[in-house]
Design an enzyme around this catalytic site. Structure first.
Site, mmCIF file in Angstrom:
data_model
loop_
_atom_site.group_PDB
_atom_site.id
_atom_site.type_symbol
_atom_site.label_atom_id
_atom_site.label_comp_id
_atom_site.label_asym_id
_atom_site.label_seq_id
_atom_site.Cartn_x
_atom_site.Cartn_y
_atom_site.Cartn_z
ATOM 1 N N GLU A 95 -4.909 7.530 -2.995
ATOM 2 C CA GLU A 95 -5.359 6.268 -2.405
ATOM 3 C C GLU A 95 -5.649 5.231 -3.492
ATOM 4 O OE1 GLU A 95 -5.089 6.042 0.751
ATOM 5 O OE2 GLU A 95 -6.162 4.203 1.288
ATOM 6 N N HIS A 126 1.665 4.446 -2.778
ATOM 7 C CA HIS A 126 1.712 5.906 -2.576
ATOM 8 C C HIS A 126 3.059 6.459 -3.033
ATOM 9 C CE1 HIS A 126 -2.045 6.680 -0.536
ATOM 10 N NE2 HIS A 126 -1.793 5.865 0.480
ATOM 11 N N HIS A 149 0.832 -1.203 0.000
ATOM 12 C CA HIS A 149 0.000 0.000 0.000
ATOM 13 C C HIS A 149 0.869 1.256 0.000
ATOM 14 C CE1 HIS A 149 -3.771 2.173 1.316
ATOM 15 N NE2 HIS A 149 -2.866 3.008 1.773
ATOM 16 N N GLU A 150 1.800 1.313 0.928
ATOM 17 C CA GLU A 150 2.623 2.526 1.063
ATOM 18 C C GLU A 150 3.563 2.691 -0.137
ATOM 19 O OE1 GLU A 150 1.476 4.420 3.067
ATOM 20 O OE2 GLU A 150 0.456 3.100 4.489
#
Lengths: 511, 511
Positions: B283, B257, B253-254
């Site tokens: 997101e 980003h 997820h990170e």
């Protein structure tokens, strides 16, 4: 009472300084290499904003209108006024250009050092020097142009004063170094010293000196340094090599810097006075813990067994005396940061003399490497094989920081003076150190040095703590006594000290 | 051409933003606990300075006088003008008060959450809400007061639009969640998963996605997050627990980003446009890598053997199908940050509805816990046992951040739309993912999303990349197809989508 507006503005300057500290710390410890270019911009912007706030006419007006009550408030206004006046002399563009040029010279310097190519670095150093000359021109009335640079690191000190003190120091050190070089060499610790074990031991030492996990952290960096973001946010860095215990002493050194910042009076918090008063006094703290505590006989009476337990055969079969001699080995060498307690100041004196000549304009940058090599031969008797191990070794000139180096030797001198005073005041200090206890020592330093922050001037602080101005005699006396003992030298003159008071307690270091 | 003065001011704002990013990153990863008090002051000072520079009349004048050439310069002036105008509407005192109230609510919120005592937090939340109302009053002409808050996180989106989209999403998700809850539960990975092994695997995954050591770093933090200091200085953080692989998905997820920030066009460097265009689009990137890549069947065809090799018995004797089912287990639960791919958006919809009611004034803070609990029952069918596991779980309201939550579900929706478009454009995407290759995927995202930074509006970016405005149909279609397959459900309506185009490629996810 000071107005909330004035307090607010000084708080802001404190905050900006802490931000700069974080940007610098992060750059040296955490930042991915790719972040360097953006970081240079960010640091230049922060420097610009800080400079703008520092010279803001509104700050000047608030200082003019201030009606300070008591010593603390008077000190706040006095120092803030001086900072403001000094900053106002320098155009914001010049301040930004100095910052940017310093940042831009980092990579060429690193490249030049790695490839032994001074010519590659030369234009960047010339740029830095030109900017420092323009900086000096912003100030009038100094007796010597270098005074202006010195004042940024050691407020109130002059080139003439440093020249005189360093002259006496040099006169005392050169024969001592020569005598040691002629004596049988010190034993050598066999090594290797596994780095993980060194790290563990370094943390133990740091904790013993006052490092606590709630307010400190320790990381790795290519060049060890200490950085304070606030008295409760102290960051030291370390570097270790398998073949040497130098990293442990570097940690003691940085923790000494950190303790100074950590023990500044909480009441000085956001006044801009809540930090070390000068780099020389700062260095006296790091040197005191590294050398006067960390390389002393009582210290190793306590830590010697721990060292043997940690490293076993790497410490070998050395007797306690030989262990102490190994730890205090003196060898004229090429690299300042690796230099021992005795030769270190000579490296600094060389840099001081070269910097003064550069600023005076009598030494063109093109001739700097030759002048460096000649100075090393003259002062330390060593031949410099290449610029990587010579004129390119330090980062300071790449940042454009002239006037900084002298503070290292001033620190050595002041540390010896404080040590002498402390030994008068604290009964049984050796026994405490031999018991691994540093509370009384640390308390003495807090009381006489740390807590004051910038509320008193460096010279005043030293005078109050020791009864004397800057004087190389105690350092020369201590070094002579210690190393005559360690190297079995009987016939060295104790230097050129014109000081008559005997350094009574020095002998204790070796008992 | 833009003037150097304007470029300089925008560069400064970029640098200040990077400084704030570093202060925040350091606070969450490196800062000793004792540094917190000073850090709060530093961050407040930085926010004040940033706001002052953002609203500077000189910046407005430079924007008025600007004569932009070409699309890029026009975009720079347009966005800078909007940022400037928005900031000018808000009095500096109100901006500072919002910042301070948010900081002051942190400790009471943490205490209230730890002791399940909503009443203790209530006055602070009321204060935050009052300040947000005053903030909203600074802006005229919005159709709904909540529009003003939304616009800070998802520029150009309206409450009416979000309400409509979320309504359709809710209508589609609730029956799917109910059907899954009625199906036999997914198998469970036995664990434990040693944290050191997870860290190693997380780094491997990150590198496979595009993390490189020259421009990225990964550290531990209590709440995982990503922070960009520049496109070449991307920092992601991770948290691991021995009993779960959730930490690995959080890393994906990170990194999602981070890739967005890393692949912004270098030419946008110091224009203030060189960052993600909105939190919703941001997101979409993190969710895409976490869920659409990281929880897909082809992904685990490649990484499954590596997982088994890393954890051995902790993964157990699960077949490939069961491993995939375990990784995609859906369970209606209490805590948003632990929620699975299907239920997650329902947690967000609840917060959106409550925020709108709070801003409209129809929901007094005193009634918020009851409304929360009723909503959880209604949307997810779960009973909330206490406020700690209910209304007190998130930090956002303690900071006063209203309008932020919707972007999480907007991200889920946009990710599904981008995924659908990407599958049209990239032949053999599944095979590439099954081979552990993400180059084409990453290139597509750079071309259609990342490189643009803030040069286009979020809605325009989505429209250009996918041919559509924000539309929950692809997300509902993908979730239905995937989870019907995984849970063996045959009779669920594919949601309330009014969209007729079939999501052709969705089935591939499970092949």
């Amino acid at each position: 009472m000071l107005s909330p507006e004035l307090e607010g503005r000084l708080g802001e300057l404190t905050d900006l300084s802490a931000t700069g500290a974080l940007l610098g710390w992060d750059q040296q410890t955490m930042m991915p290499a790719g972040g360097g270019e953006a970081r240079a911009n960010v640091m230049a912007t922060l420097a610009t904003i800080t400079h703008e706030r520092q010279i803001a006419p509104a700050l000047g007006a608030l200082l003019d209108a201030a009606q300070p009550d008591g010593d603390l408030e008077r000190a706040i206004v006095r120092v803030a006024r001086r900072d403001h006046d000094k900053a106002r002399r320098v155009p914001t563009e010049l301040a930004a250009e100095m910052e940017l040029a310093g940042a831009r010279a980092q990579e060429p310097w690193a490249h030049a050092r790695a490839t032994n190519d001074f010519a590659h670095f030369r234009p960047f150093l010339e740029k830095n020097l030109e900017l420092r000359r323009r900086y000096v021109d912003c100030f009038e009335g100094a007796d010597h142009p270098y005074d202006t640079l010195l004042d940024n690191f050691e407020p109130g000190t002059t080139t003439a004063r440093v020249r005189e003190v360093f002259g006496r120091l040099r006169e005392g050190l050169v024969p001592l170094v020569a005598a040691i070089a002629a004596a049988p060499p010190a034993p050598v610790l066999p090594g290797p010293f596994p780095i993980a074990v060194q790290q563990e031991l370094a943390l133990e030492l740091a904790h013993a000196f006052g490092f606590d996990d709630a307010s400190w952290r320790m990381d790795l960096a290519v060049h060890p340094f200490a950085q304070s973001l606030s008295p409760q946010d102290i960051r030291v860095t370390a570097r270790y090599a398998e073949d040497s215990l130098q990293g442990l002493f570097a940690v003691m050194h940085e923790v000494g810097h950190g303790l100074y910042e950590h023990q500044v009076d909480a009441g000085l918090g956001r006044t801009t006075l809540g930090t070390g008063v000068s780099l020389g006094i700062h260095e006296s703290q790091s040197r005191l813990w590294e050398n006067l505590v960390g390389r002393s006989e009582p210290f190793w009476r306590h830590w010697g067994p721990r060292l043997r337990a940690a490293f076993g055969e790497a410490v070998g079969e050395l007797s306690e005396g030989d262990l102490l001699r190994a730890i205090n080995a003196v060898t004229p060498s090429l690299i300042r940061v690796d230099a021992d307690e005795v030769t270190y100041s000579l490296h600094v004196i060389l840099r001081f003399e070269l910097e003064v000549a550069m600023i005076e304009g009598t030494l063109p940058i093109a001739e700097l490497p030759d002048a460096w090599n000649a100075g090393m031969k003259d002062l330390l008797g060593v031949e410099v094989p290449d610029d990587t191990h010579g004129v390119l070794q330090d980062i300071h000139w790449a940042f454009g920081e002239l006037g900084y180096f002298p503070t290292y030797a001033i620190g050595n001198i002041a540390a010896a003076q404080l040590w002498e005073a402390m030994r008068r005041d604290i009964a049984g200090l050796d026994d405490q150190i031999a018991a691994g206890e540093y509370g009384a020592l640390s308390d003495w330093l807090r009381e006489h040095v740390h807590r004051h922050g910038r509320t008193v001037e460096p010279a005043q602080l030293l005078e109050r703590a020791t009864g004397d101005g800057l004087d190389p005699a105690p350092l020369l006396a201590q070094l002579n006594a210690k190393y005559r003992g360690l190297y079995g030298i009987r016939d060295v003159e104790p230097g050129s000290s014109r000081r008559s008071r005997p350094a009574l307690q020095v002998g204790h270091m070796l008992t």
